[in-house]
Design an enzyme around this catalytic site. Structure first.
Site, PDB file in Angstrom:
ATOM      1  N   ASN A  92       9.913  -9.934  35.090  1.00 31.88           N
ATOM      2  CA  ASN A  92      11.134 -10.448  34.486  1.00 31.88           C
ATOM      3  C   ASN A  92      11.140 -10.414  32.967  1.00 31.88           C
ATOM      4  O   ASN A  92      12.201 -10.412  32.350  1.00 31.88           O
ATOM      5  CB  ASN A  92      11.352 -11.892  34.955  1.00 31.88           C
ATOM      6  N   TYR A 158      17.823  -1.571  24.103  1.00 31.85           N
ATOM      7  CA  TYR A 158      17.857  -2.413  25.299  1.00 31.85           C
ATOM      8  C   TYR A 158      18.332  -1.619  26.508  1.00 31.85           C
ATOM      9  O   TYR A 158      17.702  -1.634  27.570  1.00 31.85           O
ATOM     10  CB  TYR A 158      18.782  -3.606  25.042  1.00 31.85           C
TER      11      TYR A 158
END
Length: 262
Positions: A92, A158
């Site tokens: 995560n 990103y």
């Protein structure tokens, strides 16, 4: 086993959640704890990690930066020592990265985003997969983003990392499937919390508009016109790790209210 039972992960699973002390990671960690799993979380923020442990007395914790190979090695050694093995990995950990035109981004900002968001998953996986092979019923969930299926102007590092996670997921599913390990990616959308607030604020500043205007633009691009809750992502993670998800692998599953474009 009836259908309701099939929808629940079996008790006693040994689970590692990276960046599990806040946001999506914390919601996933809490959800597994509620199923009587043995859960280890890491986080780079020691204070947040301590707060989570204070509220969840059965969780195991260790400070760790997933972009640091030495710290990742120590994390997986800690998992072996505390959990006695590994059944579930939730990859995560990630950061939002810089916002701005590509020619205005620094090399350091780009590298940091790729190192944490993508390379960090590789570093954890290379140590976790041998442990998961011993499980006999292992599962990996890599957290990507809706930016891993849609291009994202002004957020290129990103988005590139999150697309990379989808490719990593599909490739690894083929590699470790014969070992009985399922590998899936979850692609959250606009998830309520501090991180998206910072993203909206930075994007608003880069475009010269107010926070409220930027937030309204984000919501207008979602078919359901609402943000995702961290618990929505956690519920999907539980399903993928339950008997009902036993034959789901190699998938990139969006939990986003149907983000149409970004």
């Amino acid at each position: 086993m009836n259908m309701i039972e099939r929808l629940k992960p079996r008790p006693g699973l040994r689970v590692l959640v990276t960046a599990g002390a806040s946001g999506i990671g914390a919601a996933i960690a809490r959800a597994f704890l509620e199923t009587d799993a043995s859960v280890l979380i890491c986080d780079i923020d020691k204070d947040v990690l301590a707060d989570f442990a204070a509220q969840n007395s059965t969780v195991f914790t260790l400070p760790a930066d997933v972009s640091d190979e030495t710290q990742v090695d120590a994390l997986l050694e800690h998992a072996a020592a505390t959990l006695g093995g590994l059944d579930i990995l939730v990859n995560n950990a990630g950061i939002s990265g810089p916002t701005g035109p590509i020619d205005a981004l620094s090399i350091d900002e780009i590298r940091k985003t790729l190192d944490i968001d993508l390379m960090g998953q590789f570093l954890v996986l290379r140590r976790a997969v041998p442990m998961l092979r011993q499980s006999g019923d292992g599962a990996i969930i890599n957290i990507s983003s809706v930016a891993g299926r849609l291009g994202y102007a002004l957020r290129t590092p990103y988005s590139a990392a999150k697309w990379g996670i989808v490719g990593l997921t599909q490739s690894l599913a083929k590699e470790v499937g014969p070992d009985g390990i399922r590998v899936n990616a979850i692609l959250p959308g606009v998830v309520r919390g501090a991180r998206i607030e910072n993203v909206i604020r930075a994007r608003a500043e880069s475009l010269g508009i107010s926070y409220a205007e930027m937030e309204a633009q984000y919501l207008s691009l979602i078919s359901l016109r609402r943000m995702v809750e961290p618990e929505d992502v956690a519920g999907t993670a539980l399903f993928l790790c339950s008997p009902a998800g036993a034959n789901i692998s190699g998938q990139a599953i969006s939990v986003c209210g149907n983000v149409e474009t970004i």
